[in-house]
Design a protein around this motif. Structure first.
Motif, short mmCIF file in Angstrom:
data_model
loop_
_atom_site.label_atom_id
_atom_site.label_comp_id
_atom_site.label_asym_id
_atom_site.label_seq_id
_atom_site.Cartn_x
_atom_site.Cartn_y
_atom_site.Cartn_z
N LEU A 117 0.84 -1.19 0.00
CA LEU A 117 0.00 0.00 0.00
C LEU A 117 0.88 1.25 0.00
CD1 LEU A 117 -2.98 1.03 0.24
CD2 LEU A 117 -2.47 1.36 2.66
N LEU A 118 0.60 2.15 -0.91
CA LEU A 118 1.33 3.41 -0.99
C LEU A 118 0.83 4.32 0.13
CD1 LEU A 118 3.43 4.77 -2.76
CD2 LEU A 118 1.59 5.50 -4.28
N HIS A 119 1.76 4.77 1.00
CA HIS A 119 1.37 5.57 2.15
C HIS A 119 2.47 6.54 2.56
CE1 HIS A 119 3.52 2.16 3.93
NE2 HIS A 119 3.76 2.92 4.98
N ALA A 120 2.07 7.51 3.38
CA ALA A 120 2.99 8.53 3.91
C ALA A 120 2.35 9.13 5.15
CB ALA A 120 3.25 9.62 2.88
N SER A 121 3.11 9.85 5.92
CA SER A 121 2.57 10.61 7.05
C SER A 121 3.15 12.00 6.98
CB SER A 121 2.94 9.97 8.38
OG SER A 121 2.28 8.75 8.55
N SER A 122 2.29 12.98 7.24
CA SER A 122 2.78 14.36 7.25
C SER A 122 3.34 14.68 8.63
CB SER A 122 1.64 15.32 6.89
OG SER A 122 0.58 15.16 7.82
N ASN A 123 4.03 15.79 8.72
CA ASN A 123 4.57 16.22 10.01
C ASN A 123 3.44 16.55 10.97
OD1 ASN A 123 7.20 16.01 9.14
ND2 ASN A 123 7.33 18.14 8.50
#
Length: 176
Positions: A117-123
């Motif tokens: 799964l393509l994912h990220a987290s912002s600051n």
């Protein structure tokens, strides 16, 4: 940075196939402001995507003193400045096809996601913490391969002995 977890396990730990699942337990509320996980639903069905490899710890780029201060070479597989990043054109195509969603929930919520799964987290720029526990499950038939320089056990555990169920039963008197 946007990424898929499997690329790290495959390239850094010799995991043969993307047969891993991660459970994320929200220990505190995750909301719009404290860095919710961003995902592109359905992106796991696209397979392993093209990536850009960025390694600020490449020996030719830094002095030995810089490397000593930077920490072990595996640290950029866990930090915000990731070693493997999805190309912007692929990210744009995936976002147009499937949209981006921010995953939020109260303390005690659990999120499960596939290793592709393509994912990220912002600051997190809010005054509220966002503490989560990540536990990844992998098939015992998908064991990590041998590496001369393996990442630490708490990142890539190599004991794939199946978990055996506890068979001892409690008697009625023992329960009170």
């Amino acid at each position: 940075e946007w990424h898929q977890d499997f690329v790290y396990w495959h390239r850094e730990d010799s995991m043969p196939a993307p047969r891993a699942l991660t459970a994320v337990l929200f220990m505190q509320e995750v909301n719009d402001f404290n860095g919710p996980m961003l995902v592109i639903p359905g992106s796991h069905k696209e397979g392993m995507l093209d990536i850009i490899k960025f390694d600020k710890f490449f020996p030719g780029a830094l002095t030995p003193e810089d490397l000593a201060q930077a920490g072990p070479s595996w640290t950029n597989t866990l930090t915000a400045d990731l070693k493997y990043k999805i190309r912007k054109d692929i990210l744009a195509r995936m976002a147009l096809k499937n949209e981006i969603r921010a995953l939020k929930g109260g303390a005690g919520s659990v999120l499960f996601f596939h290793s592709l799964l393509l994912h990220a987290s912002s600051n997190n720029l809010s005054p509220w913490d966002r503490v989560c526990v990540f536990v990844t499950y992998n098939s015992v038939s998908n064991t990590l391969g041998w590496r001369p320089d393996p990442r630490p056990e708490y990142i890539a555990h190599r004991d794939f002995a199946p978990i055996e169920p506890h068979t001892k039963t409690c008697s009625r008197t023992a329960l009170g």
